[in-house]
Design a protein around this motif. Sequence first.
Motif, PDB file in Angstrom:
ATOM      1  N   CYS A   1     -58.203  37.918 -58.345  1.00  0.00           N
ATOM      2  CA  CYS A   1     -57.563  36.683 -58.811  1.00  0.00           C
ATOM      3  C   CYS A   1     -57.579  35.574 -57.765  1.00  0.00           C
ATOM      4  CB  CYS A   1     -56.127  36.966 -59.248  1.00  0.00           C
ATOM      5  SG  CYS A   1     -55.005  37.355 -57.873  1.00  0.00           S
ATOM      6  N   ARG A   2     -57.803  35.927 -56.499  1.00  0.00           N
ATOM      7  CA  ARG A   2     -57.864  34.982 -55.388  1.00  0.00           C
ATOM      8  C   ARG A   2     -56.504  34.372 -55.034  1.00  0.00           C
ATOM      9  NH1 ARG A   2     -59.675  30.602 -55.190  1.00  0.00           N
ATOM     10  NH2 ARG A   2     -60.027  30.571 -52.951  1.00  0.00           N
ATOM     11  N   ALA A   3     -55.421  34.956 -55.481  1.00  0.00           N
ATOM     12  CA  ALA A   3     -54.114  34.453 -55.050  1.00  0.00           C
ATOM     13  C   ALA A   3     -53.975  34.602 -53.539  1.00  0.00           C
ATOM     14  CB  ALA A   3     -52.997  35.210 -55.766  1.00  0.00           C
ATOM     15  N   CYS A   4     -54.543  35.684 -53.002  1.00  0.00           N
ATOM     16  CA  CYS A   4     -54.488  35.923 -51.559  1.00  0.00           C
ATOM     17  C   CYS A   4     -55.242  34.842 -50.796  1.00  0.00           C
ATOM     18  CB  CYS A   4     -55.065  37.299 -51.231  1.00  0.00           C
ATOM     19  SG  CYS A   4     -56.698  37.626 -51.950  1.00  0.00           S
ATOM     20  N   GLU A   5     -56.429  34.496 -51.263  1.00  0.00           N
ATOM     21  CA  GLU A   5     -57.242  33.494 -50.573  1.00  0.00           C
ATOM     22  C   GLU A   5     -56.634  32.107 -50.695  1.00  0.00           C
ATOM     23  OE1 GLU A   5     -61.287  33.801 -51.856  1.00  0.00           O
ATOM     24  OE2 GLU A   5     -61.483  35.892 -51.227  1.00  0.00           O
ATOM     25  N   GLU A   6     -56.021  31.821 -51.829  1.00  0.00           N
ATOM     26  CA  GLU A   6     -55.354  30.535 -52.017  1.00  0.00           C
ATOM     27  C   GLU A   6     -54.192  30.394 -51.045  1.00  0.00           C
ATOM     28  OE1 GLU A   6     -54.755  26.805 -53.776  1.00  0.00           O
ATOM     29  OE2 GLU A   6     -56.325  28.234 -54.298  1.00  0.00           O
ATOM     30  N   ALA A   7     -53.479  31.491 -50.805  1.00  0.00           N
ATOM     31  CA  ALA A   7     -52.304  31.444 -49.939  1.00  0.00           C
ATOM     32  C   ALA A   7     -52.654  31.479 -48.461  1.00  0.00           C
ATOM     33  CB  ALA A   7     -51.378  32.619 -50.269  1.00  0.00           C
ATOM     34  N   CYS A   8     -53.795  32.072 -48.119  1.00  0.00           N
ATOM     35  CA  CYS A   8     -54.124  32.309 -46.707  1.00  0.00           C
ATOM     36  C   CYS A   8     -54.304  31.007 -45.937  1.00  0.00           C
ATOM     37  CB  CYS A   8     -55.390  33.150 -46.591  1.00  0.00           C
ATOM     38  SG  CYS A   8     -55.844  33.515 -44.866  1.00  0.00           S
ATOM     39  N   PRO A   9     -53.565  30.804 -44.844  1.00  0.00           N
ATOM     40  CA  PRO A   9     -53.691  29.558 -44.075  1.00  0.00           C
ATOM     41  C   PRO A   9     -54.914  29.515 -43.178  1.00  0.00           C
ATOM     42  CG  PRO A   9     -52.055  30.969 -43.045  1.00  0.00           C
ATOM     43  CD  PRO A   9     -52.492  31.670 -44.322  1.00  0.00           C
ATOM     44  N   VAL A  10     -55.641  30.649 -43.035  1.00  0.00           N
ATOM     45  CA  VAL A  10     -56.781  30.676 -42.107  1.00  0.00           C
ATOM     46  C   VAL A  10     -58.102  30.979 -42.820  1.00  0.00           C
ATOM     47  CG1 VAL A  10     -55.357  31.227 -40.106  1.00  0.00           C
ATOM     48  CG2 VAL A  10     -56.320  33.097 -41.472  1.00  0.00           C
ATOM     49  N   TYR A  11     -58.123  30.838 -44.137  1.00  0.00           N
ATOM     50  CA  TYR A  11     -59.351  30.969 -44.938  1.00  0.00           C
ATOM     51  C   TYR A  11     -59.981  32.362 -44.871  1.00  0.00           C
ATOM     52  CZ  TYR A  11     -59.286  25.965 -45.815  1.00  0.00           C
ATOM     53  OH  TYR A  11     -58.926  24.716 -46.239  1.00  0.00           O
ATOM     54  N   ASN A  12     -59.176  33.400 -44.835  1.00  0.00           N
ATOM     55  CA  ASN A  12     -59.742  34.742 -44.960  1.00  0.00           C
ATOM     56  C   ASN A  12     -60.264  34.941 -46.377  1.00  0.00           C
ATOM     57  OD1 ASN A  12     -59.335  35.524 -42.348  1.00  0.00           O
ATOM     58  ND2 ASN A  12     -57.446  36.653 -42.732  1.00  0.00           N
ATOM     59  N   GLU A  13     -61.339  35.720 -46.494  1.00  0.00           N
ATOM     60  CA  GLU A  13     -62.036  35.897 -47.771  1.00  0.00           C
ATOM     61  C   GLU A  13     -61.907  37.350 -48.237  1.00  0.00           C
ATOM     62  OE1 GLU A  13     -65.985  34.363 -46.956  1.00  0.00           O
ATOM     63  OE2 GLU A  13     -65.100  32.636 -45.944  1.00  0.00           O
ATOM     64  N   HIS A  14     -60.765  37.668 -48.817  1.00  0.00           N
ATOM     65  CA  HIS A  14     -60.439  39.045 -49.170  1.00  0.00           C
ATOM     66  C   HIS A  14     -61.303  39.613 -50.285  1.00  0.00           C
ATOM     67  CE1 HIS A  14     -56.896  36.850 -47.704  1.00  0.00           C
ATOM     68  NE2 HIS A  14     -56.425  37.978 -47.231  1.00  0.00           N
ATOM     69  N   VAL A  15     -61.589  38.783 -51.303  1.00  0.00           N
ATOM     70  CA  VAL A  15     -62.258  39.298 -52.504  1.00  0.00           C
ATOM     71  C   VAL A  15     -63.654  39.809 -52.183  1.00  0.00           C
ATOM     72  CG1 VAL A  15     -63.117  38.694 -54.801  1.00  0.00           C
ATOM     73  CG2 VAL A  15     -60.873  37.867 -54.058  1.00  0.00           C
ATOM     74  N   SER A  16     -64.361  39.134 -51.281  1.00  0.00           N
ATOM     75  CA  SER A  16     -65.719  39.578 -50.950  1.00  0.00           C
ATOM     76  C   SER A  16     -65.710  40.964 -50.325  1.00  0.00           C
ATOM     77  CB  SER A  16     -66.394  38.571 -50.017  1.00  0.00           C
ATOM     78  OG  SER A  16     -65.808  38.586 -48.721  1.00  0.00           O
ATOM     79  N   LEU A  17     -64.669  41.287 -49.555  1.00  0.00           N
ATOM     80  CA  LEU A  17     -64.563  42.631 -48.967  1.00  0.00           C
ATOM     81  C   LEU A  17     -64.468  43.681 -50.067  1.00  0.00           C
ATOM     82  CD1 LEU A  17     -61.906  42.113 -46.114  1.00  0.00           C
ATOM     83  CD2 LEU A  17     -64.366  41.798 -45.985  1.00  0.00           C
ATOM     84  N   ILE A  18     -63.621  43.400 -51.051  1.00  0.00           N
ATOM     85  CA  ILE A  18     -63.413  44.331 -52.160  1.00  0.00           C
ATOM     86  C   ILE A  18     -64.696  44.527 -52.953  1.00  0.00           C
ATOM     87  CG2 ILE A  18     -62.275  44.589 -54.401  1.00  0.00           C
ATOM     88  CD1 ILE A  18     -60.348  45.256 -52.248  1.00  0.00           C
ATOM     89  N   VAL A  19     -65.335  43.426 -53.332  1.00  0.00           N
ATOM     90  CA  VAL A  19     -66.551  43.519 -54.150  1.00  0.00           C
ATOM     91  C   VAL A  19     -67.654  44.242 -53.388  1.00  0.00           C
ATOM     92  CG1 VAL A  19     -68.380  42.191 -55.286  1.00  0.00           C
ATOM     93  CG2 VAL A  19     -65.990  41.502 -55.555  1.00  0.00           C
ATOM     94  N   ASP A  20     -67.789  43.972 -52.089  1.00  0.00           N
ATOM     95  CA  ASP A  20     -68.827  44.645 -51.306  1.00  0.00           C
ATOM     96  C   ASP A  20     -68.586  46.149 -51.220  1.00  0.00           C
ATOM     97  OD1 ASP A  20     -70.456  42.507 -50.806  1.00  0.00           O
ATOM     98  OD2 ASP A  20     -69.533  41.983 -48.897  1.00  0.00           O
ATOM     99  N   MET A  21     -67.327  46.561 -51.105  1.00  0.00           N
ATOM    100  CA  MET A  21     -67.059  48.002 -51.073  1.00  0.00           C
ATOM    101  C   MET A  21     -67.224  48.625 -52.456  1.00  0.00           C
ATOM    102  SD  MET A  21     -64.051  48.586 -48.224  1.00  0.00           S
ATOM    103  CE  MET A  21     -62.946  47.269 -48.708  1.00  0.00           C
ATOM    104  N   ARG A  22     -66.897  47.899 -53.520  1.00  0.00           N
ATOM    105  CA  ARG A  22     -67.161  48.407 -54.874  1.00  0.00           C
ATOM    106  C   ARG A  22     -68.661  48.591 -55.090  1.00  0.00           C
ATOM    107  NH1 ARG A  22     -63.150  44.960 -58.957  1.00  0.00           N
ATOM    108  NH2 ARG A  22     -61.181  45.903 -58.249  1.00  0.00           N
ATOM    109  N   ARG A  23     -69.452  47.663 -54.567  1.00  0.00           N
ATOM    110  CA  ARG A  23     -70.910  47.789 -54.689  1.00  0.00           C
ATOM    111  C   ARG A  23     -71.402  49.072 -54.031  1.00  0.00           C
ATOM    112  NH1 ARG A  23     -72.517  41.472 -53.193  1.00  0.00           N
ATOM    113  NH2 ARG A  23     -72.726  40.738 -55.344  1.00  0.00           N
ATOM    114  N   ASN A  24     -70.821  49.401 -52.890  1.00  0.00           N
ATOM    115  CA  ASN A  24     -71.237  50.624 -52.220  1.00  0.00           C
ATOM    116  C   ASN A  24     -70.843  51.848 -53.031  1.00  0.00           C
ATOM    117  OD1 ASN A  24     -70.518  52.939 -50.028  1.00  0.00           O
ATOM    118  ND2 ASN A  24     -72.256  51.706 -49.357  1.00  0.00           N
TER     119      ASN A  24
END
Length: 665
Positions: free
Chosen positions: A351-374
């Motif tokens: 949902c990207r609520a985490c990325e919207e809230a993050c003050p330092v532009y961390n990109e959480h969703v890409s980590l999740i999708v990359d591990m799902r791909r594996n």
Amino acid sequence: MYTLNIIAFTILAVAALYGFFGGLYQRYEFLTLGQAANRSDHKGDRWRSFARNVLAQGKVLAEPSGIGHFFIFWGFILLGIGELDFFTYGLTGTHIPGFTAPWFTFTQEMLAAFVLVAIIVAAIRRYIWRPMRTEPTFEAGFILFLIFAIVVTIYSVGAFSALEQGVMPGSAAPMSNFLASFFVGINPATAGIIVQISFWVHTLAIFGFLVFIPRSKHLHMIGAMFNSYYRSLEPVGKIRSLDLSDESVEEFGVGNITQFTWKQLLDGYACTECGRCHVSCPATLTGKDLSPKYLILKMKDHLIDTAPALIAQRKMAAGAENLSLTTVFESMPQLIGDVYTEDEIWACTTCRACEEACPVYNEHVSLIVDMRRNLVLTQGSAPGEVNRTFTNLERHSNEWGRPRTARAEWAQDLDIPLMSEVDEPVEYLYYVGTAASFDARNQKIARAFGQLLKQAGVNFAILGKEEESDGDSARRLGNEFLYQELVERNVEIFKNYGVKKIITTDPHAYNAFRKEYADFGFEAEVIHHTELLAQLIDQGKLTPRKPVERKITYHDSCYLGRYNGVYSAPRYILSKIPGIELVEMERSRNKSMCCGAGGGSMFKEETGEQRINVFRTEQALETGATTIATACPYCMTMMIDGTKAKGVEDDIDTYDVAELLLQAI
């Protein structure tokens, strides 16, 4: 005495700088284990981002707690100028010319006061109030103590150096003057001793902080600056495509720490542990295993734990052709299994609520999708219901497993043309999407929108049985092979019909077509149905006159709102319908909470203490609304299920914005 002070100070300074830069270099070396990522483009935009979010603390100030951080950040920077004179006086007994000017002294005293207040509030908040997002750790307390010591010793040196000379600091130094007022008449020799003690406590605190920075969470002081500069400038939420053409590649996605990009690893250094993502995540709030905060921190900890051995092995491998990192990985904790559980990885709704809230532009969703791909592409591991979804998409090009011949049944009596039957090119392709094609409740949305388009005289057609899945669920569930296959089919169809404009009621398809299909050679003007309906109202082609007496709360779809910034169009339509009273949920617009369907979650079992859609429905009920409005078929399903779970389905209606507009027309 001054000579000994200078010698001691120099030794400490050299040791502290060695510890600081040595620690930084080690952390940099760890990042070199990551995969390449090009973040050097658009330098002008990057520097503007740096100015806005680092210097001006833009995203930090998005919440009230950021005000304290702002004062600590700038207070420390500006106090650093005063440190030059502080150390000069402590080591030589003389001041730098100009640094004793009343305005400069007053400014330094006030800045130190702001910092002092900010850290006291931070300590009370972390150790007494203890909100969910913060943790009362020893490390955090130690940092606050060091900052406290640095500030207080500035005042004590100012106060007692004046008393040593038999005077008061004066109004230019109000805080030091206040402290000195308690010790009027103190022996000058005693005051001098206190000055020396304060100076060395201050010096040790500064140097200790310097050594501690690269070895603690306060590495974010440096990591966040680089993270803001190197943040993604791709369209918001866009998932990077995998090159599947190289048949020699045996692993896809991320299965070990070195398969993350260096920028993904940098996210760990940048994390401030503020917890804004933690309290924004629907998975965390409903008791799932996943927390975006710990997703990042566990990656950082795993990198720091494993990197020294990996780097040593890499250096050995440089001189031995047959030596690889495989044996090192086998002896280490596994990224998926030991560091992250599979439940954790599958809990994300993207949902990207985490990325919207993050003050330092961390990109959480890409980590999740990359591990799902594996998990999906390399390990062949996915929950049973996810595999069924893949099978349905492969066989029928829809998650429901319905025959593609049934795709246009919803439109049988509406006289809506098919692309294959029209003689002249149409202005718009209405891409209906899977949910509105096959789900009985969502078919009503397609019918309502189709009727509105016809009434407004819009030139459009649908694909019918030729329509393919947009592939969003496949991609975000980790099946990039299937996703790209679906994309290729869609692109071929769109190009065959010369499609230039696409309208859709599905925000997931809207997002995919707008942002991700360009990687596969297709670009078109993509419009969400609420955007077009708002335009048609403005143009006078649709005029809502009939009152619709309802108290409505609107639920923002994540893929329409946070991903694509469409907040005003649905609300504008509702505002034009007579009789509607719109009441907002506490979490709305960019802070809206996910319904629980995103990232393919609609097609897999949900774990945890509570269902996300029920949690969101409760938030809607708190407004006192009698109707929930949506602009997404997936949200429609989840919110209806939520009202059923709460036993209020007979009291609370759920409608798409298009259905409400049709009622008014």
